[in-house]
Design an enzyme around this catalytic site. Structure first.
Site, PDB file in Angstrom:
ATOM      1  N   GLN A   1       0.829  -1.200   0.000  1.00  0.00           N
ATOM      2  CA  GLN A   1       0.000   0.000   0.000  1.00  0.00           C
ATOM      3  C   GLN A   1       0.869   1.258   0.000  1.00  0.00           C
ATOM      4  OE1 GLN A   1      -3.765  -0.751   2.659  1.00  0.00           O
ATOM      5  NE2 GLN A   1      -2.061  -1.869   3.583  1.00  0.00           N
TER       6      GLN A   1
ATOM      7  N   HIS B   1      -1.219   1.168  -4.601  1.00  0.00           N
ATOM      8  CA  HIS B   1      -1.668   2.562  -4.644  1.00  0.00           C
ATOM      9  C   HIS B   1      -0.806   3.434  -5.541  1.00  0.00           C
ATOM     10  CE1 HIS B   1      -3.745   1.922  -0.485  1.00  0.00           C
ATOM     11  NE2 HIS B   1      -4.447   1.447  -1.489  1.00  0.00           N
TER      12      HIS B   1
ATOM     13  N   ASP C   1       6.361   4.431  -1.883  1.00  0.00           N
ATOM     14  CA  ASP C   1       7.736   4.931  -1.762  1.00  0.00           C
ATOM     15  C   ASP C   1       8.767   4.125  -2.549  1.00  0.00           C
ATOM     16  OD1 ASP C   1       8.076   2.590  -0.120  1.00  0.00           O
ATOM     17  OD2 ASP C   1       7.493   3.762   1.648  1.00  0.00           O
TER      18      ASP C   1
ATOM     19  N   ASN D   1       2.029  -6.215  13.209  1.00  0.00           N
ATOM     20  CA  ASN D   1       1.773  -4.782  13.199  1.00  0.00           C
ATOM     21  C   ASN D   1       1.884  -4.252  14.620  1.00  0.00           C
ATOM     22  OD1 ASN D   1       0.795  -2.368  11.704  1.00  0.00           O
ATOM     23  ND2 ASN D   1      -0.940  -2.518  13.105  1.00  0.00           N
TER      24      ASN D   1
END
Length: 300
Positions: A129, A147, A132, A271
Protein backbone atom coordinates in the site's frame (compact mmCIF):
# COMPACT_ATOMS: atom_id res chain seq x y z
CA UNK A 1 -12.94 -14.07 -11.79
CA UNK A 2 -15.21 -11.01 -11.47
CA UNK A 3 -13.69 -8.23 -9.40
CA UNK A 4 -15.38 -5.09 -8.15
CA UNK A 5 -13.21 -2.00 -7.87
CA UNK A 6 -13.40 -0.12 -4.60
CA UNK A 7 -12.49 3.38 -3.57
CA UNK A 8 -9.80 3.86 -0.96
CA UNK A 9 -12.48 4.84 1.51
CA UNK A 10 -11.80 4.74 5.27
CA UNK A 11 -13.22 2.09 7.60
CA UNK A 12 -15.87 4.29 9.23
CA UNK A 13 -16.86 7.86 9.87
CA UNK A 14 -15.27 7.69 13.34
CA UNK A 15 -11.88 6.95 11.70
CA UNK A 16 -10.85 4.46 14.37
CA UNK A 17 -11.37 0.86 15.34
CA UNK A 18 -14.12 0.10 17.86
CA UNK A 19 -13.11 -0.41 21.48
CA UNK A 20 -11.64 -3.86 22.10
CA UNK A 21 -12.96 -6.25 24.73
CA UNK A 22 -9.44 -6.81 26.00
CA UNK A 23 -6.08 -5.07 25.43
CA UNK A 24 -3.99 -6.33 22.52
CA UNK A 25 -1.16 -8.49 23.82
CA UNK A 26 2.35 -7.12 23.33
CA UNK A 27 4.78 -9.65 21.90
CA UNK A 28 8.50 -9.76 22.44
CA UNK A 29 10.15 -9.80 18.98
CA UNK A 30 11.89 -13.13 19.67
CA UNK A 31 8.62 -14.72 20.76
CA UNK A 32 6.76 -13.17 17.85
CA UNK A 33 9.50 -14.28 15.45
CA UNK A 34 9.20 -17.86 16.66
CA UNK A 35 5.43 -17.82 16.06
CA UNK A 36 5.85 -16.20 12.67
CA UNK A 37 8.49 -18.72 11.60
CA UNK A 38 6.15 -21.56 12.58
CA UNK A 39 3.36 -19.97 10.53
CA UNK A 40 5.66 -19.66 7.52
CA UNK A 41 6.85 -23.25 7.82
CA UNK A 42 3.22 -24.42 7.80
CA UNK A 43 2.35 -22.13 4.87
CA UNK A 44 5.63 -21.68 3.01
CA UNK A 45 4.49 -19.69 -0.05
CA UNK A 46 2.79 -16.51 1.11
CA UNK A 47 1.43 -13.37 -0.46
CA UNK A 48 2.65 -10.46 1.66
CA UNK A 49 0.66 -7.24 2.07
CA UNK A 50 2.58 -4.28 3.50
CA UNK A 51 1.60 -0.86 4.80
CA UNK A 52 3.05 2.33 6.22
CA UNK A 53 4.42 0.63 9.34
CA UNK A 54 7.12 -1.00 7.21
CA UNK A 55 8.51 2.38 6.15
CA UNK A 56 8.39 4.39 9.37
CA UNK A 57 11.94 3.33 10.27
CA UNK A 58 13.03 4.89 6.97
CA UNK A 59 11.79 8.27 8.20
CA UNK A 60 8.46 8.25 6.34
CA UNK A 61 5.64 9.00 8.81
CA UNK A 62 2.47 6.90 8.94
CA UNK A 63 -1.13 8.09 9.01
CA UNK A 64 -2.64 6.33 12.02
CA UNK A 65 -2.06 5.39 15.64
CA UNK A 66 -2.37 1.95 17.23
CA UNK A 67 -6.18 2.21 17.29
CA UNK A 68 -6.48 3.19 13.65
CA UNK A 69 -7.24 6.86 14.35
CA UNK A 70 -5.77 9.64 12.23
CA UNK A 71 -2.64 11.25 13.68
CA UNK A 72 -3.14 14.42 11.60
CA UNK A 73 -5.56 15.90 9.11
CA UNK A 74 -6.78 13.44 6.53
CA UNK A 75 -4.86 13.34 3.21
CA UNK A 76 -6.05 15.09 0.09
CA UNK A 77 -9.12 13.67 -1.64
CA UNK A 78 -8.97 12.89 -5.35
CA UNK A 79 -12.06 14.86 -6.35
CA UNK A 80 -10.97 17.89 -4.33
CA UNK A 81 -7.52 17.79 -5.97
CA UNK A 82 -9.04 17.66 -9.44
CA UNK A 83 -11.68 20.36 -8.91
CA UNK A 84 -10.07 22.85 -6.54
CA UNK A 85 -7.06 24.89 -7.63
CA UNK A 86 -6.36 25.90 -4.02
CA UNK A 87 -6.07 22.23 -3.08
CA UNK A 88 -3.52 21.71 -5.86
CA UNK A 89 -1.60 24.83 -4.78
CA UNK A 90 -1.49 23.56 -1.21
CA UNK A 91 -0.53 20.03 -2.26
CA UNK A 92 2.38 21.04 -4.50
CA UNK A 93 3.52 23.80 -2.11
CA UNK A 94 3.77 21.36 0.79
CA UNK A 95 5.38 18.83 -1.54
CA UNK A 96 8.37 21.15 -1.99
CA UNK A 97 9.27 20.23 1.59
CA UNK A 98 7.84 16.73 1.87
CA UNK A 99 8.82 15.08 -1.41
CA UNK A 100 12.63 15.20 -0.91
CA UNK A 101 12.23 13.25 2.35
CA UNK A 102 10.47 10.41 0.54
CA UNK A 103 12.77 10.60 -2.49
CA UNK A 104 15.89 10.34 -0.35
CA UNK A 105 14.58 7.65 2.01
CA UNK A 106 16.48 4.38 2.03
CA UNK A 107 15.20 0.90 2.85
CA UNK A 108 15.31 -0.13 6.50
CA UNK A 109 15.87 -3.66 7.86
CA UNK A 110 12.19 -4.56 7.45
CA UNK A 111 12.42 -4.03 3.69
CA UNK A 112 15.55 -6.16 3.44
CA UNK A 113 14.04 -8.92 5.59
CA UNK A 114 11.00 -9.04 3.30
CA UNK A 115 13.36 -9.29 0.32
CA UNK A 116 15.05 -12.20 2.11
CA UNK A 117 11.70 -13.97 2.39
CA UNK A 118 11.44 -13.77 -1.39
CA UNK A 119 14.95 -15.19 -1.79
CA UNK A 120 13.91 -18.11 0.42
CA UNK A 121 10.84 -18.66 -1.81
CA UNK A 122 8.46 -17.77 1.03
CA UNK A 123 7.03 -14.73 -0.78
CA UNK A 124 5.09 -15.17 -4.02
CA UNK A 125 4.25 -11.46 -4.27
CA UNK A 126 4.58 -8.34 -2.13
CA UNK A 127 1.47 -6.18 -2.50
CA UNK A 128 2.31 -2.85 -0.94
CA UNK A 129 0.00 0.00 0.00
CA UNK A 130 3.08 2.23 0.18
CA UNK A 131 4.06 4.47 -2.71
CA UNK A 132 7.74 4.93 -1.76
CA UNK A 133 9.26 2.11 -3.90
CA UNK A 134 11.45 1.03 -0.97
CA UNK A 135 10.67 -2.65 -1.46
CA UNK A 136 12.15 -2.43 -4.95
CA UNK A 137 15.18 -0.54 -3.64
CA UNK A 138 15.73 -3.32 -1.09
CA UNK A 139 15.83 -5.92 -3.85
CA UNK A 140 12.36 -7.47 -3.84
CA UNK A 141 11.48 -8.35 -7.43
CA UNK A 142 7.84 -9.38 -7.28
CA UNK A 143 6.15 -6.19 -6.03
CA UNK A 144 2.73 -4.80 -6.88
CA UNK A 145 2.33 -1.10 -6.03
CA UNK A 146 -1.35 -1.20 -5.09
CA UNK A 147 -1.67 2.56 -4.64
CA UNK A 148 0.78 3.58 -7.35
CA UNK A 149 4.17 5.23 -7.09
CA UNK A 150 5.05 8.71 -5.85
CA UNK A 151 8.18 9.07 -7.97
CA UNK A 152 6.25 9.56 -11.23
CA UNK A 153 3.75 12.23 -12.27
CA UNK A 154 0.90 11.83 -14.73
CA UNK A 155 -1.12 14.37 -16.74
CA UNK A 156 -4.78 13.76 -16.05
CA UNK A 157 -5.72 15.03 -19.54
CA UNK A 158 -3.26 13.66 -22.09
CA UNK A 159 -1.44 10.93 -20.14
CA UNK A 160 1.98 12.61 -20.28
CA UNK A 161 4.29 11.00 -17.73
CA UNK A 162 7.57 12.19 -16.21
CA UNK A 163 9.72 11.74 -13.10
CA UNK A 164 8.44 13.52 -9.99
CA UNK A 165 11.76 15.34 -9.66
CA UNK A 166 11.12 17.24 -12.92
CA UNK A 167 7.82 18.63 -11.59
CA UNK A 168 9.39 19.30 -8.21
CA UNK A 169 12.16 21.36 -9.82
CA UNK A 170 9.70 23.27 -11.99
CA UNK A 171 7.56 24.12 -8.95
CA UNK A 172 10.66 25.30 -7.09
CA UNK A 173 11.63 27.53 -10.03
CA UNK A 174 8.10 28.94 -10.33
CA UNK A 175 7.89 29.67 -6.60
CA UNK A 176 11.30 30.81 -5.31
CA UNK A 177 9.73 32.43 -2.25
CA UNK A 178 8.75 29.05 -0.86
CA UNK A 179 12.41 28.11 -0.36
CA UNK A 180 12.31 29.97 2.97
CA UNK A 181 9.76 27.64 4.57
CA UNK A 182 10.46 24.65 6.77
CA UNK A 183 8.03 22.15 8.30
CA UNK A 184 7.81 18.68 9.75
CA UNK A 185 7.32 15.94 7.20
CA UNK A 186 4.04 14.08 6.78
CA UNK A 187 3.15 10.80 5.05
CA UNK A 188 3.62 10.20 1.33
CA UNK A 189 5.66 13.28 0.44
CA UNK A 190 3.50 15.76 2.33
CA UNK A 191 4.55 18.29 4.99
CA UNK A 192 2.77 20.02 7.87
CA UNK A 193 3.10 23.48 6.33
CA UNK A 194 0.29 25.99 6.93
CA UNK A 195 0.87 29.24 5.02
CA UNK A 196 -0.95 31.27 2.37
CA UNK A 197 -0.76 29.20 -0.82
CA UNK A 198 -2.91 31.54 -2.94
CA UNK A 199 0.10 32.83 -4.92
CA UNK A 200 1.66 29.39 -5.45
CA UNK A 201 2.00 28.40 -9.11
CA UNK A 202 1.70 24.64 -9.68
CA UNK A 203 3.47 23.23 -12.73
CA UNK A 204 1.06 22.31 -15.53
CA UNK A 205 1.53 19.64 -18.19
CA UNK A 206 4.20 20.86 -20.64
CA UNK A 207 2.35 19.18 -23.52
CA UNK A 208 -1.29 20.17 -23.04
CA UNK A 209 -1.45 22.45 -19.99
CA UNK A 210 -3.48 19.87 -18.06
CA UNK A 211 -3.42 19.00 -14.37
CA UNK A 212 -0.37 17.07 -13.19
CA UNK A 213 -0.86 14.57 -10.39
CA UNK A 214 1.48 12.02 -8.82
CA UNK A 215 0.76 8.54 -10.14
CA UNK A 216 -0.78 7.67 -6.79
CA UNK A 217 -4.29 6.56 -5.82
CA UNK A 218 -5.56 9.41 -3.66
CA UNK A 219 -8.30 8.82 -1.11
CA UNK A 220 -11.66 8.69 -2.85
CA UNK A 221 -10.11 7.41 -6.08
CA UNK A 222 -10.27 3.88 -7.49
CA UNK A 223 -7.49 1.31 -7.39
CA UNK A 224 -7.11 0.14 -11.01
CA UNK A 225 -9.05 -3.07 -11.58
CA UNK A 226 -6.11 -4.94 -13.13
CA UNK A 227 -3.97 -4.40 -10.02
CA UNK A 228 -6.67 -5.82 -7.81
CA UNK A 229 -7.24 -8.77 -10.14
CA UNK A 230 -3.53 -9.60 -10.30
CA UNK A 231 -3.19 -9.52 -6.52
CA UNK A 232 -6.28 -11.64 -5.96
CA UNK A 233 -5.07 -14.19 -8.49
CA UNK A 234 -1.80 -14.48 -6.60
CA UNK A 235 -3.58 -14.70 -3.24
CA UNK A 236 -5.70 -17.55 -4.58
CA UNK A 237 -2.57 -19.42 -5.69
CA UNK A 238 -0.63 -18.78 -2.45
CA UNK A 239 -0.54 -20.84 0.72
CA UNK A 240 -1.66 -17.91 2.85
CA UNK A 241 -1.51 -14.17 3.52
CA UNK A 242 0.92 -12.26 5.75
CA UNK A 243 0.04 -8.63 6.50
CA UNK A 244 2.95 -6.49 7.73
CA UNK A 245 2.73 -2.92 9.03
CA UNK A 246 -0.86 -2.12 8.08
CA UNK A 247 -3.93 -1.38 10.19
CA UNK A 248 -6.02 -2.33 7.12
CA UNK A 249 -8.23 0.69 7.72
CA UNK A 250 -8.87 1.27 4.01
CA UNK A 251 -10.79 -1.30 2.05
CA UNK A 252 -8.20 -1.47 -0.73
CA UNK A 253 -6.00 -3.49 1.64
CA UNK A 254 -8.65 -5.02 3.90
CA UNK A 255 -10.36 -6.68 0.93
CA UNK A 256 -7.52 -9.23 0.72
CA UNK A 257 -8.33 -10.47 4.22
CA UNK A 258 -12.00 -10.67 3.28
CA UNK A 259 -11.19 -12.76 0.22
CA UNK A 260 -8.63 -14.78 2.16
CA UNK A 261 -11.25 -15.76 4.72
CA UNK A 262 -13.73 -16.62 1.94
CA UNK A 263 -11.14 -18.84 0.26
CA UNK A 264 -9.97 -20.50 3.49
CA UNK A 265 -6.48 -19.01 3.37
CA UNK A 266 -4.43 -18.98 6.59
CA UNK A 267 -3.62 -15.39 7.54
CA UNK A 268 -1.28 -13.61 9.95
CA UNK A 269 -0.74 -9.96 10.85
CA UNK A 270 2.46 -8.34 12.14
CA UNK A 271 1.77 -4.78 13.20
CA UNK A 272 2.31 -2.36 16.06
CA UNK A 273 -1.29 -1.87 17.12
CA UNK A 274 -4.60 -3.40 16.19
CA UNK A 275 -5.87 -4.07 12.69
CA UNK A 276 -9.27 -4.14 11.08
CA UNK A 277 -8.87 -7.89 10.49
CA UNK A 278 -8.67 -8.95 14.15
CA UNK A 279 -11.59 -11.35 13.79
CA UNK A 280 -10.45 -12.81 10.46
CA UNK A 281 -6.82 -13.82 10.92
CA UNK A 282 -5.27 -16.91 12.51
CA UNK A 283 -2.22 -15.21 14.04
CA UNK A 284 -2.00 -11.66 15.43
CA UNK A 285 1.46 -10.38 16.33
CA UNK A 286 1.74 -6.98 18.00
CA UNK A 287 5.50 -6.51 17.89
CA UNK A 288 8.30 -4.44 16.39
CA UNK A 289 8.42 -5.36 12.74
CA UNK A 290 12.11 -5.37 11.82
CA UNK A 291 13.23 -7.28 14.91
CA UNK A 292 10.41 -9.81 14.57
CA UNK A 293 11.19 -10.49 10.92
CA UNK A 294 14.89 -10.89 11.78
CA UNK A 295 14.02 -13.39 14.52
CA UNK A 296 11.76 -15.35 12.15
CA UNK A 297 14.39 -15.49 9.42
CA UNK A 298 16.92 -16.97 11.84
CA UNK A 299 14.60 -19.96 12.23
CA UNK A 300 13.79 -20.55 8.56
Amino acid sequence: MPVTTHRTRPFSASQRLPDADRPLANHDPDEAGEQLAAFIRRHPRLMILTGAGVSTDSGIPDYRDGDGAWKRKQPVQHQDFMENVHTRQRYWGRSLIGWPVMRNAIPNPSHFHIADLELLNHSSLVVTQNVDRLHQKAGTRAVLDLHGRADEVLCMTCGYRCPRDEVHDRCADLNPGFAQFTATTAPDGDADLEVDFSDFHPADCPKCGGILKPDVVFFGDFVPKQRVSSALDMLKASDGLLVIGSSLMVYSGFRFCRYGREWGKPMATLNLGRTRAEELVDLKLNARIGETLAAALRQL
